[in-house]
Design an enzyme around this catalytic site. Structure first.
Site, short mmCIF file in Angstrom:
data_model
loop_
_atom_site.label_atom_id
_atom_site.label_comp_id
_atom_site.label_asym_id
_atom_site.label_seq_id
_atom_site.Cartn_x
_atom_site.Cartn_y
_atom_site.Cartn_z
N SER A 1 -9.82 2.26 2.66
CA SER A 1 -8.93 2.97 1.76
C SER A 1 -7.99 2.07 0.97
O SER A 1 -7.44 2.47 -0.05
CB SER A 1 -8.10 3.97 2.54
OG SER A 1 -7.25 3.29 3.46
N SER B 1 -9.85 -0.20 6.83
CA SER B 1 -9.31 -0.14 5.47
C SER B 1 -8.60 -1.39 4.98
O SER B 1 -8.25 -1.47 3.80
CB SER B 1 -8.35 1.05 5.35
OG SER B 1 -9.10 2.23 5.32
N LYS C 1 0.85 -1.21 0.00
CA LYS C 1 0.00 0.00 0.00
C LYS C 1 0.88 1.25 0.00
O LYS C 1 1.89 1.31 0.72
CB LYS C 1 -0.92 -0.01 1.23
CG LYS C 1 -2.00 1.06 1.23
CD LYS C 1 -2.93 0.90 2.42
CE LYS C 1 -4.01 1.96 2.46
NZ LYS C 1 -4.88 1.84 3.67
N1 GLN Z 1 -13.01 4.24 5.82
C1 GLN Z 1 -12.46 4.71 7.04
C2 GLN Z 1 -12.17 6.18 6.95
O1 GLN Z 1 -12.49 6.74 5.98
C3 GLN Z 1 -11.27 3.90 7.40
C4 GLN Z 1 -9.99 4.42 6.92
C5 GLN Z 1 -8.84 3.56 7.25
O2 GLN Z 1 -8.98 2.51 7.89
N2 GLN Z 1 -7.66 4.01 6.87
O3 GLN Z 1 -11.63 6.76 7.83
#
Ligand code: GLN
Length: 502
Positions: A160, A184, A85
């Site tokens: 994400s 994410s 990532k």
């Molecule tokens: N979807 C969540 C957010 O927007 C989780 C993000 C993440 O785990 N990096 O914050």
């Protein structure tokens, strides 16, 4: 090539043994995956950067080590390709975090995760797409365009870490690294039919992980099987003096648990607050079937109430913006990446303002503003302070639940993959995707998402989440592995053997 000899279709465990026995060289394995990326990534857009030369060199080094020392010289994942990532640093390789503000930045050092992967002989293929600074649930907030779900290219791959999940689902890589601050790793795994684990907070070093919310961020494995995820977990986990919140205790026995999955006699709690209303019918149906299967396998299933979980989402969306408004302040155009409007006539403040206005996307700006507000004098107690109290209550809910049961289960995400664009203009609808994953981040507990079939109404993957107490990560693999084996048994073939759309 037949299915069984196609290197891109193999599990990481199998690839490692193929390399160790010399049936294929690590270079051949890497080349097969690079070719797959060339063939499908124009459609999927899982990668932001492919490091062809670096991957082939790393693979060549594994082959040389084997030639010199035999299979014994290789670690359990030596020669296995992986997608990283783009929020983790890798020396000399572009790291953008999905943001324009870091465009052109090549870090001078490896994240600890990256270093451990390299030392294990894992072949890093490149950097994967993500929502900007890991804020989002669809990968549509990437400044470099969205990733497409390999099951249906018109749909989101989750976020994400949609790039990492899509790379694994589309056979571009058998393994990937994700990061999970609010879901994410797990939510993208759920909607792409892959396995994703958020380890216990502090279980994997955050050194070199560009911080979103430091008290929540945790890197973890993405894979197509539970065992592959465990093998990767074992490589990246463990104490790191470079991360002050890294846990200085032995890594939970994740690989052993994945190799000997068994739920007999285990107490499994279904979280009442994370089922029913708001969950898509087909998601709920597959979840209920999986719970029944766990019972058939010898687990004792009970319903458990975690009364403060419904407040976790709201608390998270105060704590996360607060921490990220502070963490992202360092992107000021002076030290990394982009600098806008510096024509020699403007003040430092003006250049910083222009850099941030051009470099950050809408979601990043929204959260920086929310967080700055939540932390401001006069509002701090009402917003950030209250959210921290809710965080404590959620943590206590977990503690009370784990007095009654060994693990908790829920659907990972309320719906299957939605259409690209469907929630982009509605931040609250987007945030609701994380309703089931966020509690574990607030409490620092580990969580796994396992594919449990396709929703009957749309034919898209559904994920089941397993949550365990802090430092009981191995229980995730015991339950996930047992369910995975039972499903393979029952249906006679891997029910989610990768995405069909490509
Ligand atoms: N979807 C969540 C957010 O927007 C989780 C993000 C993440 O785990 N990096 O914050």
């Amino acid at each position: 090539m037949t299915e069984s000899t196609d290197l891109t279709r193999m599990t990481a465990a199998r690839l490692a043994s193929v390399v160790a026995t010399g049936d294929a060289s690590a270079v051949e394995v890497a080349q097969a995956h690079l070719d797959r990326i060339t063939a499908v990534d124009a459609a999927v857009h899982a990668f932001l950067h492919v490091d062809t030369a670096g991957a082939l060199a790393a693979a060549g080094a594994v082959d040389a080590a084997r030639a010199a020392g035999g299979a014994a010289a290789l670690g359990p994942l030596a020669g296995v390709p992986l997608a990283l990532k783009d929020v983790l640093t890798m020396e000399g390789i572009p790291t953008t975090c999905g943001s324009k503000i870091l465009e052109g930045w090549r870090p001078a050092y490896d994240a600890t995760v990256t270093r451990r992967l390299k030392e294990a002989g894992v072949v890093i293929l490149g950097k994967t797409n993500m929502d900007e600074f890991a804020m989002g649930s669809s990968t549509e907030h990437s400044a470099y365009g969205p990733t497409h779900n390999p099951w249906d290219l018109t749909r989101i791959p989750g976020g994400s870490g949609g790039g990492s999940a899509a790379a694994v689902a589309s056979y571009e890589a058998p393994l990937a690294i994700g990061t999970d601050t609010g879901g994410s790793i797990r939510q993208p795994a759920a909607v792409t039919g892959t396995v994703g684990i958020k380890p216990t907070y502090g279980g994997v070093s955050r050194y070199g992980l560009v911080a979103l919310a430091s008290s929540l961020d945790q890197a973890g494995p993405c894979a197509r099987t539970v065992l592959d995820a465990a093998l990767l977990h074992a490589v990246i986990a463990g104490h790191d003096p470079l991360d002050s919140t890294s846990i200085d205790l032995p890594v939970p026995p994740v690989v052993e648990a994945a190799r000997h999955p068994d739920v007999r006699g285990m107490r499994v709690g279904v979280v009442r607050e994370l089922t029913g209303d708001g969950y898509q019918a087909g998601v709920q149906q597959r979840f209920d079937e999986s719970v029944a299967l766990l019972e058939e396998l010898g687990a004792e299933v009970v319903e458990v109430s975690c009364p403060h979980f419904p407040y976790a989402l709201a608390a998270y969306y105060l704590i996360l913006p607060s921490e990220c408004s502070s963490n992202l302040a360092k992107f000021d155009g002076m030290r990394f990446g982009l600098r806008a409007g510096d024509d020699g006539t403007r003040s430092v403040e003006e250049v910083m303002g222009r850099t941030r206005a051009t470099g950050f996307g809408d979601e990043a700006i929204r959260r920086i503003m929310l967080g700055t507000y939540a932390l401001s004098a006069g509002y701090y107690d009402a917003y950030y302070g209250s959210a921290q109290k809710v965080r404590t209550l959620v943590t206590r809910d977990f503690a009370a639940a784990f007095e009654q049961v060994d693990v908790l289960v829920s659907p990972t995400a309320p719906t299957t993959a939605f259409k690209l664009g469907a929630k982009l203009d509605d931040p609250l609808a987007m945030y609701l995707n994380d309703v089931a994953t966020i509690p574990a981040n607030l409490a620092g507990t580990p969580g796994l998402s396992l594919p449990i079939g396709l929703a009957p109404e749309d034919g898209l993957p559904v994920g089941l989440q397993v949550m365990a107490p802090v430092l009981a990560d191995h229980l995730l693999y015991r339950v996930g592995g047992a369910l995975e084996a039972a499903m393979l048994d029952r249906w006679g073939a891997p029910i989610l053997d990768g995405a069909p759309a490509l």
